[in-house]
Design a protein around this motif. Structure first.
Motif, PDB file in Angstrom:
ATOM      1  N   LEU A 115       2.697  -4.519   3.761  1.00  0.00           N
ATOM      2  CA  LEU A 115       4.075  -4.191   3.361  1.00  0.00           C
ATOM      3  C   LEU A 115       4.458  -4.920   2.078  1.00  0.00           C
ATOM      4  O   LEU A 115       5.140  -4.355   1.210  1.00  0.00           O
ATOM      5  CB  LEU A 115       5.073  -4.557   4.471  1.00  0.00           C
ATOM      6  CG  LEU A 115       5.108  -3.666   5.702  1.00  0.00           C
ATOM      7  CD1 LEU A 115       6.020  -4.263   6.762  1.00  0.00           C
ATOM      8  CD2 LEU A 115       5.527  -2.247   5.367  1.00  0.00           C
ATOM      9  N   GLN A 116       4.027  -6.173   1.942  1.00  0.00           N
ATOM     10  CA  GLN A 116       4.381  -6.977   0.780  1.00  0.00           C
ATOM     11  C   GLN A 116       3.576  -6.618  -0.466  1.00  0.00           C
ATOM     12  O   GLN A 116       4.079  -6.741  -1.588  1.00  0.00           O
ATOM     13  CB  GLN A 116       4.152  -8.471   1.086  1.00  0.00           C
ATOM     14  CG  GLN A 116       5.072  -9.030   2.152  1.00  0.00           C
ATOM     15  CD  GLN A 116       6.533  -9.003   1.730  1.00  0.00           C
ATOM     16  OE1 GLN A 116       6.877  -9.299   0.598  1.00  0.00           O
ATOM     17  NE2 GLN A 116       7.394  -8.613   2.650  1.00  0.00           N
ATOM     18  N   GLU A 122       4.160   0.608   2.391  1.00  0.00           N
ATOM     19  CA  GLU A 122       5.554   0.421   2.793  1.00  0.00           C
ATOM     20  C   GLU A 122       6.261   1.775   2.920  1.00  0.00           C
ATOM     21  O   GLU A 122       7.007   2.012   3.875  1.00  0.00           O
ATOM     22  CB  GLU A 122       6.289  -0.471   1.789  1.00  0.00           C
ATOM     23  CG  GLU A 122       7.705  -0.769   2.219  1.00  0.00           C
ATOM     24  CD  GLU A 122       8.431  -1.691   1.252  1.00  0.00           C
ATOM     25  OE1 GLU A 122       9.310  -2.422   1.723  1.00  0.00           O
ATOM     26  OE2 GLU A 122       8.125  -1.667   0.056  1.00  0.00           O
ATOM     27  N   THR A 125       5.054   3.442   6.102  1.00  0.00           N
ATOM     28  CA  THR A 125       5.680   2.815   7.271  1.00  0.00           C
ATOM     29  C   THR A 125       7.124   3.278   7.425  1.00  0.00           C
ATOM     30  O   THR A 125       7.570   3.613   8.532  1.00  0.00           O
ATOM     31  CB  THR A 125       5.616   1.278   7.154  1.00  0.00           C
ATOM     32  OG1 THR A 125       4.232   0.896   7.089  1.00  0.00           O
ATOM     33  CG2 THR A 125       6.281   0.604   8.334  1.00  0.00           C
ATOM     34  N   ARG A 126       7.847   3.312   6.338  1.00  0.00           N
ATOM     35  CA  ARG A 126       9.250   3.766   6.383  1.00  0.00           C
ATOM     36  C   ARG A 126       9.332   5.202   6.880  1.00  0.00           C
ATOM     37  O   ARG A 126      10.161   5.540   7.730  1.00  0.00           O
ATOM     38  CB  ARG A 126       9.903   3.646   5.003  1.00  0.00           C
ATOM     39  CG  ARG A 126      11.357   4.125   4.983  1.00  0.00           C
ATOM     40  CD  ARG A 126      12.002   3.968   3.611  1.00  0.00           C
ATOM     41  NE  ARG A 126      11.211   4.426   2.497  1.00  0.00           N
ATOM     42  CZ  ARG A 126      11.066   5.703   2.123  1.00  0.00           C
ATOM     43  NH1 ARG A 126      11.661   6.665   2.811  1.00  0.00           N
ATOM     44  NH2 ARG A 126      10.341   6.031   1.086  1.00  0.00           N
TER      45      ARG A 126
END
Length: 192
Positions: A115-116, A122, A125-126
């Motif tokens: 995620l980072q 990211e 995932t969202r």
């Protein structure tokens, strides 16, 4: 074994070969047998599982030993106790295999690092969490405003593969019905 996982990921965000290879270093593979637990209530959920092959379910058990299924996961779906995974609190759900299954797992630390460091992950995932939230909202609305017959017909229309692979008593549990009530619902529908 990562074929379906990357097909699913690429259907939401396009990855280069290098990006796929990078993500693969964060993943682990796991095979579990039918009836084997991936997670037991009270343990902390440490992974999100993507189903490459097989079928799983997430459920709780009440004080009268009745199972309450909240999710099924077939090929191409993810399953986890997301609350436990994100907070580190003990899981409130059990997750076990309905069939011999092959899973792609991502740990909490791997998930956080991706995620980072990877905007495409990211975004993926969202989109997954948004889709899960919409499905949950649709299910709650259906439970509150639809008849048992309408809910069953919607279930069959949305998830025909589940209906073919999962025993009727588990579908009844998922729908919040007794097996006998589901049997009557199916009888009424077939007689129309």
């Amino acid at each position: 074994m990562y074929t379906l996982f990357f097909q699913h990921l690429n259907s939401k965000v396009q990855l280069t070969e290098e990006e796929q290879a990078h993500i693969k270093t964060y993943l682990t593979l796991k095979k579990i047998r039918k009836k084997q637990y991936l997670l037991q209530e009270g343990d902390v959920c440490k992974v999100i599982a993507f189903v490459e092959k097989g079928a799983l379910r997430a459920y709780s058990v009440d004080d009268n030993s009745n199972e309450h299924i909240i999710q099924f996961a077939l090929e191409g779906w993810t399953i986890s106790d997301l609350y436990s995974f994100l907070t580190g609190d003990p899981a409130t759900y059990n997750i076990d295999a309905l069939e011999d299954s092959e899973l792609v797992l991502i740990s909490k630390s791997a998930h956080e690092e991706l995620l980072q460091t990877m905007p495409k992950y990211e975004t993926f995932t969202r989109l997954n969490i948004t889709g899960a939230y919409l499905a949950m909202q649709r299910r709650l609305t259906s439970i509150k405003s639809s008849t048992a017959e309408e809910r069953y017909q919607d279930f069959i229309a949305l998830y025909p593969h589940i209906a073919q692979r999962v025993p009727q008593h588990m579908i009844a549990s998922y729908m919040g019905l007794t097996p006998e009530t589901l049997s009557r619902v199916r009888k009424r529908i077939s007689s129309k």
